[in-house]
Design an enzyme around this catalytic site. Structure first.
Site, PDB file in Angstrom:
ATOM      1  N   ASP A  15       0.876  -1.177   0.000  1.00 14.73           N
ATOM      2  CA  ASP A  15       0.000   0.000   0.000  1.00 14.73           C
ATOM      3  C   ASP A  15       0.913   1.226   0.000  1.00 14.73           C
ATOM      4  OD1 ASP A  15      -2.313   1.643   0.299  1.00 14.73           O
ATOM      5  OD2 ASP A  15      -2.021   1.709   2.456  1.00 14.73           O
ATOM      6  N   CYS A  78      -4.368  -1.308  -2.102  1.00 20.98           N
ATOM      7  CA  CYS A  78      -4.534   0.132  -2.266  1.00 20.98           C
ATOM      8  C   CYS A  78      -5.436   0.362  -3.473  1.00 20.98           C
ATOM      9  CB  CYS A  78      -3.155   0.762  -2.491  1.00 20.98           C
ATOM     10  SG  CYS A  78      -3.188   2.522  -2.799  1.00 20.98           S
ATOM     11  N   CYS A 188     -11.022   3.124   0.405  1.00 15.08           N
ATOM     12  CA  CYS A 188      -9.588   3.361   0.584  1.00 15.08           C
ATOM     13  C   CYS A 188      -9.220   2.563   1.825  1.00 15.08           C
ATOM     14  CB  CYS A 188      -9.319   4.848   0.803  1.00 15.08           C
ATOM     15  SG  CYS A 188      -7.666   5.196   1.450  1.00 15.08           S
TER      16      CYS A 188
HETATM   17  N1  DGL Z   1      -4.748   3.272   1.017  1.00 18.47           N
HETATM   18  C1  DGL Z   1      -4.872   3.753  -0.297  1.00 18.47           C
HETATM   19  C2  DGL Z   1      -6.157   3.337  -1.001  1.00 18.47           C
HETATM   20  O1  DGL Z   1      -6.737   2.307  -0.680  1.00 18.47           O
HETATM   21  C3  DGL Z   1      -4.438   5.155  -0.663  1.00 18.47           C
HETATM   22  C4  DGL Z   1      -4.104   6.167   0.371  1.00 18.47           C
HETATM   23  C5  DGL Z   1      -3.242   7.284  -0.183  1.00 18.47           C
HETATM   24  O2  DGL Z   1      -2.023   7.064  -0.209  1.00 18.47           O
HETATM   25  O3  DGL Z   1      -3.771   8.312  -0.597  1.00 18.47           O
HETATM   26  O4  DGL Z   1      -6.610   3.994  -1.893  1.00 18.47           O
END
Ligand code: DGL
Length: 267
Positions: A15, A78, A188
């Protein structure tokens, strides 16, 4: 199958930061005899406020790092990185690459009698992949999209105080007729840390939906298809942008996994 190198048996999960620990948490429960590498790209977080080209560059570096360690499958824990890079990665590499997308289909299938609020990062919300997903699954135009970049920053600072976070959420989600909504999609992986604060803003009838279990189930199917399951003592190696985590960082990860365990029970 003959295996010469024990390292070939690991599953890589990555991630932009600590959000993907929520996927690792689920994967560890589901696969007690697998070994994992977890990579948080702490130097470049947040991905959700970068350009697509920047994110593609970061993701390529992470995937190369994983491949050098001969992982047998990669989970992009992610939604943002998946949205901009999964297609190209699958074209380029032969190993299973499991991506994530906001669980809009699951929310509509389960709770489509009312509106569904889909939360994610700005890149995911504005991306072409999200547009295609909504066109495909949201036939009755029930989904509303909201970007919550502040939650990624809070999570990375371990700012979980419900008063601070719910004040942000009230502002960012705006005035809504919550009786029109059935569910909220955590699109997210960082958002999984905040179910308690969300709950302060959302009435009880609004259910949480996330893609973690679906992603882990898909990983299981891919391992099975290629006969890649293992029976080894479970382990995880943690890296922050390619550097093995030190004691302080490992303690931080323990705290975060603990918090995820608590959040898991809020539905
Ligand atoms: N955790 C990530 C996602 O699921 C993104 C968070 C980020 O770095 O903005 O989209």
């Amino acid at each position: 199958m003959i295996r010469l190198d024990m390292q070939e048996m690991k599953i890589g999960i990555f991630d932009s930061g600590i959000g993907g620990l929520s996927v690792l948490y689920e994967a560890m429960k589901t696969f007690p005899t697998e070994q994992f590498i977890y990579y948080a790209d702490e130097v470049h977080v947040p991905y959700g406020e970068k350009t697509q080209e920047e994110i593609q560059g970061y993701v390529e570096a992470v995937v190369e790092f994983m491949l050098e360690r001969h992982v047998k499958a990669i989970v992009i824990a992610c939604n943002t990185a998946t949205s901009v890079s999964v297609k190209a990665l699958r074209e380029r590499y032969d190993i299973p690459i499991i991506g994530m997308e906001p669980a809009v289909k699951k929310a509509i299938d389960l709770y489509g009698e009312k509106r569904v609020l889909v939360t994610a990062t700005p890149i995911t919300v504005q991306g072409a992949k999200m547009k295609l997903l909504v066109e495909k699954v949201d036939k009755h135009h029930l989904a509303d999209l909201v970007a919550l970049p502040g939650l990624v920053r809070f999570a990375e600072k371990e700012e979980f105080a419900p008063q601070t976070v719910s004040a942000y959420l009230k502002e960012a989600l705006g005035e809504r007729k919550w009786e029109d909504y059935s569910s909220l999609v955590l699109g997210c992986t960082h958002f999984n840390y905040f179910k308690d604060s969300f709950r302060q803003v959302l009435p009880e009838h609004v259910k949480f939906v996330d893609g973690n279990a679906g992603t882990v189930a898909q990983l299981g199917r891919k391992l099975q298809e290629r006969d890649l399951q293992e029976k080894l003592p479970q382990s995880v190696e943690y890296f922050f942008s390619g550097i093995p985590c030190n004691e302080v960082q490992l303690h931080q990860i323990d705290r975060l996994l603990d918090r995820l365990k608590k959040m898991h029970d809020i539905c």
